[in-house]
Scaffold this active site. Structure first.
Site, PDB file in Angstrom:
ATOM      1  N   GLU A 178      43.050 -35.689 -20.383  1.00 39.80           N
ATOM      2  CA  GLU A 178      43.404 -34.356 -21.541  1.00 39.80           C
ATOM      3  C   GLU A 178      45.034 -33.904 -21.805  1.00 39.80           C
ATOM      4  O   GLU A 178      45.645 -35.560 -21.069  1.00 39.80           O
ATOM      5  CB  GLU A 178      43.297 -33.619 -19.752  1.00 39.80           C
ATOM      6  N   ALA A 312      46.211 -38.426 -11.516  1.00 39.77           N
ATOM      7  CA  ALA A 312      44.810 -38.583 -11.155  1.00 39.77           C
ATOM      8  C   ALA A 312      44.786 -37.534 -12.644  1.00 39.77           C
ATOM      9  O   ALA A 312      44.724 -36.666 -12.302  1.00 39.77           O
ATOM     10  CB  ALA A 312      44.402 -38.347  -9.720  1.00 39.77           C
ATOM     11  N   MET A 313      43.219 -37.889 -12.864  1.00 44.85           N
ATOM     12  CA  MET A 313      42.884 -37.280 -13.167  1.00 44.85           C
ATOM     13  C   MET A 313      41.030 -36.586 -13.526  1.00 44.85           C
ATOM     14  O   MET A 313      40.493 -38.122 -12.854  1.00 44.85           O
ATOM     15  CB  MET A 313      42.566 -37.651 -14.527  1.00 44.85           C
ATOM     16  N   ASN A 315      38.335 -36.657 -14.367  1.00 47.58           N
ATOM     17  CA  ASN A 315      37.026 -37.623 -14.933  1.00 47.58           C
ATOM     18  C   ASN A 315      35.946 -36.466 -14.839  1.00 47.58           C
ATOM     19  O   ASN A 315      35.591 -37.021 -13.272  1.00 47.58           O
ATOM     20  CB  ASN A 315      37.020 -38.223 -15.269  1.00 47.58           C
ATOM     21  N   HIS A 347      42.251 -32.457  -4.349  1.00 47.66           N
ATOM     22  CA  HIS A 347      42.316 -31.226  -6.233  1.00 47.66           C
ATOM     23  C   HIS A 347      41.514 -31.517  -6.493  1.00 47.66           C
ATOM     24  O   HIS A 347      40.730 -30.637  -7.519  1.00 47.66           O
ATOM     25  CB  HIS A 347      44.304 -31.898  -6.347  1.00 47.66           C
ATOM     26  N   GLU A 348      41.284 -32.910  -7.031  1.00 46.85           N
ATOM     27  CA  GLU A 348      40.123 -33.757  -8.034  1.00 46.85           C
ATOM     28  C   GLU A 348      39.598 -33.356  -7.797  1.00 46.85           C
ATOM     29  O   GLU A 348      38.309 -32.865  -9.205  1.00 46.85           O
ATOM     30  CB  GLU A 348      40.885 -35.227  -8.763  1.00 46.85           C
ATOM     31  N   HIS A 351      38.445 -29.674  -8.746  1.00 45.89           N
ATOM     32  CA  HIS A 351      38.137 -29.913 -10.267  1.00 45.89           C
ATOM     33  C   HIS A 351      36.862 -30.222 -10.815  1.00 45.89           C
ATOM     34  O   HIS A 351      35.681 -29.756 -12.236  1.00 45.89           O
ATOM     35  CB  HIS A 351      38.962 -30.473 -11.205  1.00 45.89           C
TER      36      HIS A 351
HETATM   37 ZN   LIG Z   1      44.796 -30.571 -11.460  1.00 48.28          ZN
END
Ligand SMILES: [Zn+2]
Length: 900
Positions: A178, A312-313, A315, A347-348, A351
């Site tokens: 991202e 963090a991401m 995916n 949070h992740e 998403h």
């Molecule tokens: Zn975020």
């Protein structure tokens, strides 16, 4: 208002028309103020349509399905691959443009192996264009692309991380894409509205575990100790959510609602993922219920990456985390570390629905993803761990956003994004924290149940699709039967912070409260004024104590309301829920100051923060704020003292190298020491209570402010810790080590580095490296900077160390000289964000015109439009600091002298 023009941003036609539409909407809004409430969402941006979505790629060809086969060369850092892409051609074309960067092509064919394409690469646009001899007809086609991408040293695309273990250094490979780095792994339509399905196979050593978005469906041994791993096909998703992590990994799992939740870590560490796994299980069922749509993939992995990138991401199905943000070990982590771990997982995971299942159409609506996930993380923490008081303890996030949003270089949380470099810099406190604050204010205004019903309808209607902000407002308005778009658009489509002036007056025994809105601005002296703004603000007015009811009025312009009996203090922004500043008239302000102990902690924090903000904006003298500090009790709550600590730290930073610094530090010590003495060094408790956290932050800042007893106490405890690790509670280790670091001599510095090098635990390694980097001694600062050029620490940590030399080590010029001398080496190692973001942010360690000019003259930082945005913001930050320094420090100094 900011001038948008095509030249500045190099935008294409779609983006220009989008901008003009926004401009028109913004003008209407500022003229009439209330148009959106009457017209509904239609007056703001339109609902999602694929054709109307900004972006750079032609929309005549869309991908449907990618079959990708990757064969990473782990030693050679090459990434050869073959992909077969099923596409739909919507208008006849012989040219086909998609994204690729640092990629070479061997062959591109369509439909059969004989129809080969000519290939043209555009490095600037990050595209590849395939031209065929004959136009492709409307309908389905199949592309076959043979290519070779790269494995990067820095955290974009597919990159490697070398990490220490008891059996020597190991290498894993992982991805971070991202906003727009999928194109660094495989050629693709790398814009969020081009959703497609992905079927991945990858060849890795047999002792590796490979983790992707979906479960493994097949593993097949190959020659030379290799194996081929095939993953199940994903549902439709955006390219930036693709993930691949491979290495000597292990996994622990649990089943919940038919989904396998896993924690993946490097060999030997997965057991430290138990808290993360338990959290993932709790959150999955809670989110299934909240969103009203079940998590749609068969598995969800939380993957700990031991370095290489921060944060963090999200995916889809395979969230990556910087290891110390995910793993928890009671032997080395303070109990309070669970707060951050739970918050970032929430949070992740939010998403996975808000962002992954339903995705913003373009980066101008990034706030939809990030504001919502940030808000949801705090809400989930309040739900599962009410004792953490996450809204109260997280008060500073909104304060930080409001400080940035009061400036000329702020931006609306919905902002036009012309290119990738601008998308990169959109991940800022305005997007995240103002977004969170707005959603909290709206939920509070609409009611929790109505808000949730709106979110459920939104998820159901747009699953696997894309949206704009307008789609969300429409869903919320339908569910709540209250106007939302007008209030929301006044906060999302224009920048700035409302200033509510609150004055009381008496008529007999009856008191009236007048609320009048204005624009809150922080600008350097002599700067031109900013244009006025109008908002629709839900303003909460309450009496003191927090238990009594509060009234919410929707303020447009000005209003007068009854407010209890004459002389009774009236608190505005009751509960600290609203996104606005309050400036009180003298009578009510004085009554409130006297009544601080009767306020709720949230109101006390809010009152102090607004008071300091008035000083920062030049609307009040520093004495008004300093007098308030005098009435904060030594046994007040952590967030209240945290607000005070933040201001004292700012004053100390501004006073560096100035005559006022000794007085500022003396005053800070005298103010904070009684708070520390009440707590003492050795408290009981779980280690996850506010006293423990406050104790640690007081040790840290009192050490910085030169409290000799605290410094001596820290050194003594550190010496004991070296003899017996258990002698120092884990909750105090970071703070004690930090104080030891800033005052370190060569021997202590070497001890700290020795500890860092010996440990294989990421959070421990960071603790010792950062403590060493805080050393104030110039020769030690040189040694840290030299370390930042080596491969000893990952790139993201290296830049952190350079920043620490400048900030806590107080050697900003040394670090700035180093950055200029080694710019090319660092850029090659760190990647483009070093040039586009790090340099500008680094310069905000300074507060003088000379360094603002030096930044403006440093051409590489302005190589991209995103970089120019960052330089403009940093330059303004420096000017505002310089102005505050000149204005506030003499006044603070005089106030301290007068008091003594
Ligand atoms: Zn975020």
């Amino acid at each position: 208002m900011r001038a948008w023009n095509g030249e500045e941003f190099g935008v294409n036609r779609i983006a220009v028309s989008q901008t003009l539409r926004r401009l028109a909407a913004a003008l209407t809004l500022s003229i009439s103020g209330v148009v959106c409430a009457i017209a509904g969402a239609a007056c703001a941006e339109p609902l999602f349509s694929f054709e109307g979505t900004p972006g750079k790629l032609p929309k005549t060809v869309v991908p449907i399905h990618y079959a990708i086969d990757l064969k990473p060369d782990i030693a050679g850092l090459a990434l050869p691959g073959v992909e077969i892409v099923d596409i739909e051609v919507r208008a006849p074309t012989a040219r086909l443009t998609l994204n690729a960067v640092n990629t070479t092509f061997a062959a591109v064919t369509v439909d059969d192996d004989t129809t080969r394409a000519d290939i043209a690469l555009d490095a600037g646009a990050e595209t590849a264009t395939f031209t065929f001899a004959q136009p492709l007809a409307i309908g389905a086609h199949r592309l076959r692309i043979e290519f070779a991408a790269q494995i990067n040293k820095f955290d974009r695309g597919f990159f490697y991380v070398d990490y220490p273990t008891d059996n020597g250094t190991k290498r894993l490979l992982t991805s971070k894409l991202e906003p727009s780095d999928a194109r660094r792994i495989f050629p693709c339509w790398d814009e969020p509205a081009f959703k497609a399905r992905f079927a991945l196979t990858v060849t890795v050593p047999r002792n590796f575990l490979a983790v992707g978005n979906m479960p493994v469906v097949r593993e097949r041994p190959l020659e030379s100790n290799l194996k081929q791993v095939a993953f199940a096909t994903t549902p439709d998703m955006s390219t930036y959510l693709f993930v691949l992590t491979v290495g000597e990994l292990e996994r622990i799992t649990a089943e919940v609602d038919g989904v396998t939740v896993g924690v993946v870590a490097t060999a030997g560490k997965a057991a430290k993922g138990q808290f993360a796994l338990d959290s993932g299980v709790k959150l999955l069922s809670w989110f299934n219920d909240y969103f009203g749509v079940k998590y749609p993939l068969p598995k969800l992995d939380l993957i700990a990456v031991p370095g290489g990138f921060g944060g963090a991401m999200e995916n889809w199905g395979g969230i990556t985390f910087f290891e110390s943000r995910l793993l928890f070990d009671p032997a080395t982590n303070p109990d309070s570390a669970r707060r951050g771990i739970f918050g970032i997982i929430a949070h992740e995971m939010a998403h996975q629905w808000f962002g992954d299942l339903v995705t913003m159409a373009w980066w101008d609506n990034l706030w939809l993803n990030e504001g919502f996930a940030t808000w949801m993380a705090t809400k989930a923490s309040e739900q599962f761990y009410p004792q953490w008081q996450s809204w109260l303890n997280g008060y500073a996030q909104k304060q930080y956003a409001m400080a940035l949003d009061a400036r000329r270089t702020s931006h609306p949380i919905q902002q036009p994004i012309a290119d990738e470099s601008e998308a990169m810099v959109a991940f800022d406190a305005i997007t995240y924290n103002k977004g969170q604050a707005l959603i909290r204010m709206l939920e509070n205004y609409l009611g929790e149940a109505a808000f949730r019903d709106g979110i459920r309808a939104y998820m159901t209607a747009h699953a696997y699709g894309n949206t704009t902000t307008a789609d969300l407002w429409q869903a919320l308005e339908s569910a709540a039967h209250k106007p939302v778009a007008g209030i929301a658009a006044s906060f999302t489509e224009q920048d700035g912070v409302p200033l509510i002036k609150a004055e009381t007056n008496c008529r007999g025994n009856d008191q009236r409260l007048t609320l009048r809105q204005n624009r809150f601005v922080i600008a350097p002296a002599g700067a031109a004024g900013l244009p006025p703004r109008d908002w629709q603000v839900p303003v909460a007015v309450g009496s003191l104590g927090g238990t009594q009811s509060r009234d919410v009025v929707l303020l447009e312009g000005a209003i007068e309301i009854p407010a209890r009996s004459c002389g009774e203090p009236v608190k505005v922004n009751s509960g600290d829920i609203g996104y606005y500043r309050v400036e009180y008239g003298p009578v009510n302000g004085a009554a409130l100051a006297k009544s601080m102990p009767r306020m709720s902690a949230a109101d006390r924090v809010n009152f102090l923060a607004d008071s300091w903000a008035m000083v920062a904006a030049g609307r009040a003298e520093p004495s008004s704020y300093l007098t308030l500090i005098s009435s904060v009790s030594a046994d007040d709550r952590r967030p209240v003292w945290d607000q005070v600590i933040t201001v004292l730290t700012t004053l100390n930073r501004l006073a560096r190298d100035r005559a006022e610094q000794p007085a500022v530090q003396r005053y800070a010590r005298a103010t904070l020491r009684p708070v520390f003495d009440r707590l003492g060094w050795d408290g009981s408790g779980s280690g996850d209570d506010d006293d423990t956290l406050l104790r640690a932050s007081l040790i840290r800042v009192l050490g910085e402010f030169g409290d000799e007893e605290i410094i001596a106490g820290a050194k003594r405890r550190f010496a004991g810790f070296l003899q017996d690790l258990k002698s120092l509670p884990s909750a105090l280790r970071d703070a004690v080590t930090h104080v030891v670091g800033i005052t370190a001599d060569r021997a202590t510095y070497d001890t700290l580095l020795g500890l860092a090098r010996k440990s294989t635990v990421t959070n421990e390694r960071l603790r010792y490296y950062f403590a060493a980097a805080g050393a104030r001694d110039a020769s030690l600062a040189h040694a840290t900077l030299a370390l930042a050029l080596t491969d000893e620490v990952p790139g993201t940590i290296a830049t952190g160390l350079i920043n620490s030399v400048a900030a806590s080590g107080e050697q900003p010029d040394l670090a700035w000289d180093f950055l200029q001398q080694n710019y090319d080496t660092l850029l090659a190692r760190q990647g483009p964000q070093f040039r586009d973001q790090f340099i500008a942010n680094f310069m905000t360690n300074f507060s003088d015109d000379g360094h603002a000019a030096a930044l403006a003259a440093f051409a590489p930082a302005q190589a991209t439009s995103g970089g120019r945005v960052m330089v403009a913001r940093a330059t303004e930050t420096i000017a505002i600091s310089a102005d505050l320094k000149a204005r506030a420090l003499p006044a603070v100094d005089a106030w301290i002298r007068q008091r003594n």
